[in-house]
Design a protein around this motif. Structure first.
Motif, PDB file in Angstrom:
ATOM      1  N   ARG A  31      11.144 -46.648 -11.369  1.00 61.03           N
ATOM      2  CA  ARG A  31      12.330 -47.253 -11.977  1.00 61.03           C
ATOM      3  C   ARG A  31      13.636 -46.700 -11.406  1.00 61.03           C
ATOM      4  N   ALA A  32      13.562 -45.845 -10.408  1.00 65.99           N
ATOM      5  CA  ALA A  32      14.779 -45.269  -9.824  1.00 65.99           C
ATOM      6  C   ALA A  32      15.633 -46.360  -9.183  1.00 65.99           C
ATOM      7  N   THR A  33      16.935 -46.207  -9.339  1.00 61.40           N
ATOM      8  CA  THR A  33      17.874 -47.135  -8.725  1.00 61.40           C
ATOM      9  C   THR A  33      17.923 -46.914  -7.223  1.00 61.40           C
ATOM     10  N   GLU A  34      17.841 -45.649  -6.818  1.00 66.71           N
ATOM     11  CA  GLU A  34      17.870 -45.302  -5.396  1.00 66.71           C
ATOM     12  C   GLU A  34      16.968 -44.106  -5.156  1.00 66.71           C
ATOM     13  N   VAL A  35      16.288 -44.105  -4.013  1.00 73.14           N
ATOM     14  CA  VAL A  35      15.423 -42.998  -3.617  1.00 73.14           C
ATOM     15  C   VAL A  35      15.863 -42.524  -2.241  1.00 73.14           C
ATOM     16  N   GLN A  36      15.995 -41.212  -2.110  1.00 75.07           N
ATOM     17  CA  GLN A  36      16.340 -40.620  -0.821  1.00 75.07           C
ATOM     18  C   GLN A  36      15.202 -39.702  -0.391  1.00 75.07           C
ATOM     19  N   ASP A  37      14.706 -39.907   0.814  1.00 75.88           N
ATOM     20  CA  ASP A  37      13.674 -39.031   1.364  1.00 75.88           C
ATOM     21  C   ASP A  37      14.362 -37.926   2.157  1.00 75.88           C
ATOM     22  N   MET A  38      14.398 -36.741   1.590  1.00 75.00           N
ATOM     23  CA  MET A  38      15.036 -35.591   2.230  1.00 75.00           C
ATOM     24  C   MET A  38      13.993 -34.611   2.765  1.00 75.00           C
ATOM     25  N   THR A  39      12.764 -35.081   2.917  1.00 73.81           N
ATOM     26  CA  THR A  39      11.701 -34.233   3.446  1.00 73.81           C
ATOM     27  C   THR A  39      12.097 -33.735   4.832  1.00 73.81           C
ATOM     28  N   GLY A  40      12.012 -32.435   5.020  1.00 72.54           N
ATOM     29  CA  GLY A  40      12.364 -31.834   6.299  1.00 72.54           C
ATOM     30  C   GLY A  40      13.837 -31.498   6.449  1.00 72.54           C
ATOM     31  N   GLU A  41      14.669 -31.958   5.509  1.00 77.19           N
ATOM     32  CA  GLU A  41      16.103 -31.688   5.560  1.00 77.19           C
ATOM     33  C   GLU A  41      16.418 -30.411   4.788  1.00 77.19           C
ATOM     34  N   VAL A  42      17.414 -29.685   5.256  1.00 79.32           N
ATOM     35  CA  VAL A  42      17.812 -28.447   4.585  1.00 79.32           C
ATOM     36  C   VAL A  42      19.259 -28.546   4.124  1.00 79.32           C
ATOM     37  N   CYS A  43      19.610 -27.662   3.214  1.00 83.75           N
ATOM     38  CA  CYS A  43      20.961 -27.618   2.669  1.00 83.75           C
ATOM     39  C   CYS A  43      21.969 -27.362   3.792  1.00 83.75           C
ATOM     40  N   PRO A  44      23.119 -27.984   3.754  1.00 83.24           N
ATOM     41  CA  PRO A  44      23.735 -28.732   2.656  1.00 83.24           C
ATOM     42  C   PRO A  44      23.533 -30.241   2.739  1.00 83.24           C
ATOM     43  N   TYR A  45      22.783 -30.745   3.703  1.00 76.94           N
ATOM     44  CA  TYR A  45      22.636 -32.193   3.867  1.00 76.94           C
ATOM     45  C   TYR A  45      22.172 -32.904   2.596  1.00 76.94           C
ATOM     46  N   PRO A  46      21.141 -32.416   1.884  1.00 79.16           N
ATOM     47  CA  PRO A  46      20.726 -33.107   0.660  1.00 79.16           C
ATOM     48  C   PRO A  46      21.827 -33.169  -0.409  1.00 79.16           C
ATOM     49  N   GLN A  47      22.622 -32.104  -0.526  1.00 80.67           N
ATOM     50  CA  GLN A  47      23.711 -32.118  -1.506  1.00 80.67           C
ATOM     51  C   GLN A  47      24.752 -33.173  -1.148  1.00 80.67           C
ATOM     52  N   VAL A  48      25.102 -33.243   0.121  1.00 82.09           N
ATOM     53  CA  VAL A  48      26.106 -34.203   0.586  1.00 82.09           C
ATOM     54  C   VAL A  48      25.620 -35.620   0.317  1.00 82.09           C
ATOM     55  N   GLU A  49      24.375 -35.901   0.654  1.00 80.74           N
ATOM     56  CA  GLU A  49      23.832 -37.246   0.453  1.00 80.74           C
ATOM     57  C   GLU A  49      23.712 -37.598  -1.030  1.00 80.74           C
ATOM     58  N   ALA A  50      23.358 -36.628  -1.857  1.00 81.08           N
ATOM     59  CA  ALA A  50      23.273 -36.873  -3.301  1.00 81.08           C
ATOM     60  C   ALA A  50      24.644 -37.205  -3.865  1.00 81.08           C
ATOM     61  N   LYS A  51      25.655 -36.455  -3.463  1.00 80.61           N
ATOM     62  CA  LYS A  51      27.014 -36.712  -3.956  1.00 80.61           C
ATOM     63  C   LYS A  51      27.482 -38.115  -3.575  1.00 80.61           C
ATOM     64  N   LYS A  52      27.234 -38.513  -2.340  1.00 79.40           N
ATOM     65  CA  LYS A  52      27.631 -39.857  -1.905  1.00 79.40           C
ATOM     66  C   LYS A  52      26.897 -40.927  -2.698  1.00 79.40           C
ATOM     67  N   ALA A  53      25.613 -40.749  -2.891  1.00 79.44           N
ATOM     68  CA  ALA A  53      24.820 -41.760  -3.600  1.00 79.44           C
ATOM     69  C   ALA A  53      25.221 -41.859  -5.064  1.00 79.44           C
ATOM     70  N   ILE A  54      25.441 -40.737  -5.721  1.00 83.00           N
ATOM     71  CA  ILE A  54      25.814 -40.724  -7.138  1.00 83.00           C
ATOM     72  C   ILE A  54      27.115 -41.485  -7.356  1.00 83.00           C
TER      73      ILE A  54
ATOM     74  N   PRO B   6      21.075 -30.199  -7.817  1.00 85.44           N
ATOM     75  CA  PRO B   6      21.568 -30.366  -9.190  1.00 85.44           C
ATOM     76  C   PRO B   6      22.924 -29.697  -9.422  1.00 85.44           C
ATOM     77  N   LYS B   7      23.135 -28.526  -8.841  1.00 86.45           N
ATOM     78  CA  LYS B   7      24.429 -27.852  -8.987  1.00 86.45           C
ATOM     79  C   LYS B   7      25.548 -28.658  -8.339  1.00 86.45           C
ATOM     80  N   ALA B   8      25.263 -29.273  -7.205  1.00 90.49           N
ATOM     81  CA  ALA B   8      26.279 -30.022  -6.467  1.00 90.49           C
ATOM     82  C   ALA B   8      26.763 -31.255  -7.223  1.00 90.49           C
ATOM     83  N   VAL B   9      25.925 -31.829  -8.064  1.00 91.41           N
ATOM     84  CA  VAL B   9      26.292 -33.053  -8.789  1.00 91.41           C
ATOM     85  C   VAL B   9      26.379 -32.833 -10.301  1.00 91.41           C
ATOM     86  N   ALA B  10      26.428 -31.592 -10.718  1.00 90.17           N
ATOM     87  CA  ALA B  10      26.403 -31.265 -12.150  1.00 90.17           C
ATOM     88  C   ALA B  10      27.516 -31.934 -12.942  1.00 90.17           C
TER      89      ALA B  10
END
Length: 99
Positions: free
Chosen positions: A27-50, A73-77
């Motif tokens: 039921r997710a509105t959007e799914v991001q596959d961050m497998t193999g990615e390391v910080c800070p890329y996942p935080q940046v992508e989460a912020k943009k998507a949110i 979670p901290k990046a989008v808290a």
């Protein structure tokens, strides 16, 4: 199983059963596959998507990078509620529900 709700997602990964995780994932509105990615890329992508989601929408990030389960979670808290589920095989799902 009855319809799952956001309250079924808990902070402790072993308390969220696989079936509930799959229902929420489906039921997710959007799914991001961050497998193999390391910080800070996942935080940046989460912020943009949110930013592009409506209140109540859910973004799910899939990752194998344990620090992302805390850093995303901290990046989008300020914009989203976050919970983490562990699959048991080293993969994680970060459920982010826009406030």
């Amino acid at each position: 199983m009855a319809d799952s709700s956001w309250e079924d997602v808990v902070d402790l990964p072993d308390e969220l059963d696989d079936e509930t995780a799959e229902e929420l994932f489906d039921r997710a509105t959007e799914v991001q596959d961050m497998t193999g990615e390391v910080c800070p890329y996942p935080q940046v992508e989460a912020k943009k998507a949110i930013q592009g989601l409506e209140s109540g929408d859910m973004l799910v990030q899939e990752t194998d990078h344990v620090p992302s389960t805390e850093n995303v979670p901290k990046a989008v808290a300020d914009q989203a509620e976050a919970n983490v589920w562990k699959s048991g095989d080293g993969r994680y799902r970060i459920f982010l529900r826009k406030q």
